[in-house]
Design a protein around this motif. Structure first.
Motif, PDB file in Angstrom:
ATOM      1  N   VAL A 189      32.859 -77.657   1.327  1.00 48.28           N
ATOM      2  CA  VAL A 189      32.484 -76.252   1.160  1.00 48.28           C
ATOM      3  C   VAL A 189      33.653 -75.071   1.420  1.00 48.28           C
ATOM      4  N   PRO A 190      34.192 -75.391   2.606  1.00 44.27           N
ATOM      5  CA  PRO A 190      35.142 -74.370   2.933  1.00 44.27           C
ATOM      6  C   PRO A 190      36.464 -74.947   2.103  1.00 44.27           C
ATOM      7  N   THR A 191      36.757 -76.251   2.027  1.00 41.31           N
ATOM      8  CA  THR A 191      37.793 -76.645   1.210  1.00 41.31           C
ATOM      9  C   THR A 191      37.900 -76.008  -0.280  1.00 41.31           C
ATOM     10  N   ASN A 192      36.648 -76.118  -0.978  1.00 47.50           N
ATOM     11  CA  ASN A 192      36.611 -75.469  -2.285  1.00 47.50           C
ATOM     12  C   ASN A 192      36.667 -73.841  -2.371  1.00 47.50           C
ATOM     13  N   ILE A 193      36.488 -73.510  -1.354  1.00 47.78           N
ATOM     14  CA  ILE A 193      36.284 -71.754  -1.217  1.00 47.78           C
ATOM     15  C   ILE A 193      37.939 -71.651  -1.187  1.00 47.78           C
ATOM     16  N   ALA A 194      38.563 -72.201  -0.133  1.00 46.71           N
ATOM     17  CA  ALA A 194      40.066 -72.158   0.088  1.00 46.71           C
ATOM     18  C   ALA A 194      40.943 -72.335  -1.228  1.00 46.71           C
ATOM     19  N   GLU A 195      40.574 -73.457  -1.852  1.00 44.94           N
ATOM     20  CA  GLU A 195      41.237 -73.702  -3.105  1.00 44.94           C
ATOM     21  C   GLU A 195      40.828 -72.438  -4.103  1.00 44.94           C
ATOM     22  N   GLY A 196      39.667 -72.061  -4.357  1.00 46.58           N
ATOM     23  CA  GLY A 196      39.532 -71.181  -5.056  1.00 46.58           C
ATOM     24  C   GLY A 196      40.023 -69.878  -4.995  1.00 46.58           C
ATOM     25  N   CYS A 197      40.439 -69.511  -3.697  1.00 47.05           N
ATOM     26  CA  CYS A 197      41.110 -68.341  -3.392  1.00 47.05           C
ATOM     27  C   CYS A 197      42.897 -68.408  -3.665  1.00 47.05           C
ATOM     28  N   GLY A 198      43.136 -69.575  -4.097  1.00 46.21           N
ATOM     29  CA  GLY A 198      44.623 -69.703  -4.620  1.00 46.21           C
ATOM     30  C   GLY A 198      44.610 -69.684  -6.165  1.00 46.21           C
ATOM     31  N   ARG A 199      43.169 -69.689  -6.648  1.00 45.70           N
ATOM     32  CA  ARG A 199      43.512 -69.409  -8.347  1.00 45.70           C
ATOM     33  C   ARG A 199      43.639 -67.912  -8.761  1.00 45.70           C
ATOM     34  N   GLU A 200      44.257 -67.900  -9.725  1.00 46.79           N
ATOM     35  CA  GLU A 200      44.400 -66.520 -10.326  1.00 46.79           C
ATOM     36  C   GLU A 200      43.430 -65.431 -10.801  1.00 46.79           C
ATOM     37  N   THR A 201      42.280 -66.058 -11.280  1.00 45.91           N
ATOM     38  CA  THR A 201      41.394 -65.216 -12.104  1.00 45.91           C
ATOM     39  C   THR A 201      40.023 -65.670 -11.428  1.00 45.91           C
ATOM     40  N   ASN A 202      39.428 -64.649 -11.402  1.00 43.36           N
ATOM     41  CA  ASN A 202      38.068 -64.430 -10.891  1.00 43.36           C
ATOM     42  C   ASN A 202      36.984 -65.828 -11.632  1.00 43.36           C
ATOM     43  N   LYS A 203      37.328 -66.031 -12.903  1.00 45.15           N
ATOM     44  CA  LYS A 203      36.603 -67.165 -13.371  1.00 45.15           C
ATOM     45  C   LYS A 203      36.978 -68.368 -12.710  1.00 45.15           C
ATOM     46  N   ASP A 204      38.094 -68.604 -12.487  1.00 41.88           N
ATOM     47  CA  ASP A 204      38.685 -69.762 -11.977  1.00 41.88           C
ATOM     48  C   ASP A 204      38.046 -70.123 -10.242  1.00 41.88           C
ATOM     49  N   PHE A 205      37.969 -68.675  -9.679  1.00 41.93           N
ATOM     50  CA  PHE A 205      37.524 -68.793  -8.397  1.00 41.93           C
ATOM     51  C   PHE A 205      36.181 -68.987  -8.302  1.00 41.93           C
ATOM     52  N   MET A 265      46.151 -63.423  -5.152  1.00 50.26           N
ATOM     53  CA  MET A 265      45.852 -64.521  -4.556  1.00 50.26           C
ATOM     54  C   MET A 265      45.098 -63.719  -3.246  1.00 50.26           C
ATOM     55  N   ARG A 266      43.993 -64.674  -2.723  1.00 45.65           N
ATOM     56  CA  ARG A 266      43.209 -64.214  -1.825  1.00 45.65           C
ATOM     57  C   ARG A 266      43.406 -64.758  -0.480  1.00 45.65           C
ATOM     58  N   ASP A 267      43.307 -64.144   0.580  1.00 45.12           N
ATOM     59  CA  ASP A 267      43.381 -64.864   1.894  1.00 45.12           C
ATOM     60  C   ASP A 267      41.871 -65.516   2.379  1.00 45.12           C
ATOM     61  N   PHE A 268      41.654 -66.590   2.215  1.00 37.25           N
ATOM     62  CA  PHE A 268      40.435 -67.538   2.570  1.00 37.25           C
ATOM     63  C   PHE A 268      40.055 -67.155   4.065  1.00 37.25           C
ATOM     64  N   HIS A 269      40.979 -66.937   4.755  1.00 36.74           N
ATOM     65  CA  HIS A 269      40.620 -66.599   6.185  1.00 36.74           C
ATOM     66  C   HIS A 269      39.798 -65.654   6.552  1.00 36.74           C
ATOM     67  N   LYS A 270      39.790 -64.599   5.786  1.00 38.76           N
ATOM     68  CA  LYS A 270      39.314 -63.281   5.669  1.00 38.76           C
ATOM     69  C   LYS A 270      38.068 -63.205   5.059  1.00 38.76           C
ATOM     70  N   LEU A 271      37.538 -64.133   4.412  1.00 38.05           N
ATOM     71  CA  LEU A 271      36.078 -64.328   3.804  1.00 38.05           C
ATOM     72  C   LEU A 271      35.168 -64.969   4.865  1.00 38.05           C
ATOM     73  N   VAL A 272      34.161 -64.031   5.010  1.00 42.38           N
ATOM     74  CA  VAL A 272      32.962 -64.623   5.718  1.00 42.38           C
ATOM     75  C   VAL A 272      32.335 -65.857   5.252  1.00 42.38           C
ATOM     76  N   ILE A 273      32.167 -66.004   4.160  1.00 45.33           N
ATOM     77  CA  ILE A 273      31.734 -67.394   3.460  1.00 45.33           C
ATOM     78  C   ILE A 273      32.367 -68.425   3.994  1.00 45.33           C
ATOM     79  N   TRP A 274      33.869 -68.399   3.923  1.00 42.45           N
ATOM     80  CA  TRP A 274      34.801 -69.336   4.478  1.00 42.45           C
ATOM     81  C   TRP A 274      34.690 -69.520   5.943  1.00 42.45           C
ATOM     82  N   GLN A 275      34.479 -68.479   6.816  1.00 44.72           N
ATOM     83  CA  GLN A 275      34.481 -68.468   8.172  1.00 44.72           C
ATOM     84  C   GLN A 275      33.418 -69.202   8.674  1.00 44.72           C
ATOM     85  N   ARG A 276      32.057 -69.120   7.938  1.00 47.09           N
ATOM     86  CA  ARG A 276      30.790 -69.458   8.364  1.00 47.09           C
ATOM     87  C   ARG A 276      30.772 -70.885   7.967  1.00 47.09           C
ATOM     88  N   SER A 277      31.285 -71.340   6.799  1.00 47.35           N
ATOM     89  CA  SER A 277      31.112 -72.671   6.293  1.00 47.35           C
ATOM     90  C   SER A 277      32.121 -73.463   7.196  1.00 47.35           C
TER      91      SER A 277
END
Length: 120
Positions: free
Chosen positions: A46-62, A1-13
């Motif tokens: 935009v940031p909502t779906n990035i955050a939700e994708g971070c909670g998914r297990e696979t890269n394909k889902d993300f 699981m990824r921490d969306f807070h750390k992603l620049v794409i999430w921060q900017r969106s």
């Protein structure tokens, strides 16, 4: 699981979402349930779906949730143009926000491509 807070794409969106919420406070009151609501839903997706994708297990889902974010960014891009053409926002506001949404969209697309290629 990824921490969306750390992603620049999430921060900017997320920052862009805050900027557009602030901007739309000046839209005419008759647009509250029209363009104001629509552009806020699109940009917050935009940031909502990035955050939700971070909670998914696979890269394909993300990557799938990143694709939804890209679509929402495109929708926001059009709605900014509409707001500009209706004279709800200035040229300066439009060009600044449009440049940012296009930049964020491209960053998400690049990140999505990297995720997909890491699966190969």
């Amino acid at each position: 699981m990824r921490d969306f807070h750390k992603l620049v794409i999430w921060q900017r969106s997320h920052q862009l979402t805050l900027d557009i919420y602030k901007l739309t406070q000046q839209f005419p009151k008759e647009e509250l349930f029209g363009l104001t609501s629509q552009i806020r839903r699109a940009i917050s997706s935009v940031p909502t779906n990035i955050a939700e994708g971070c909670g998914r297990e696979t890269n394909k889902d993300f990557a799938h949730f990143l694709q939804i974010s890209i679509g929402s960014a495109c929708e926001t891009e059009y709605q900014l143009l509409l707001a500009h053409d209706l004279n709800y926002i200035t040229d300066k506001e439009y060009f600044r926000l449009n440049d940012e949404i296009v930049s964020v969209r491209k960053m998400i697309h690049k990140y999505q491509s990297e995720l997909k290629s890491s699966e190969l």
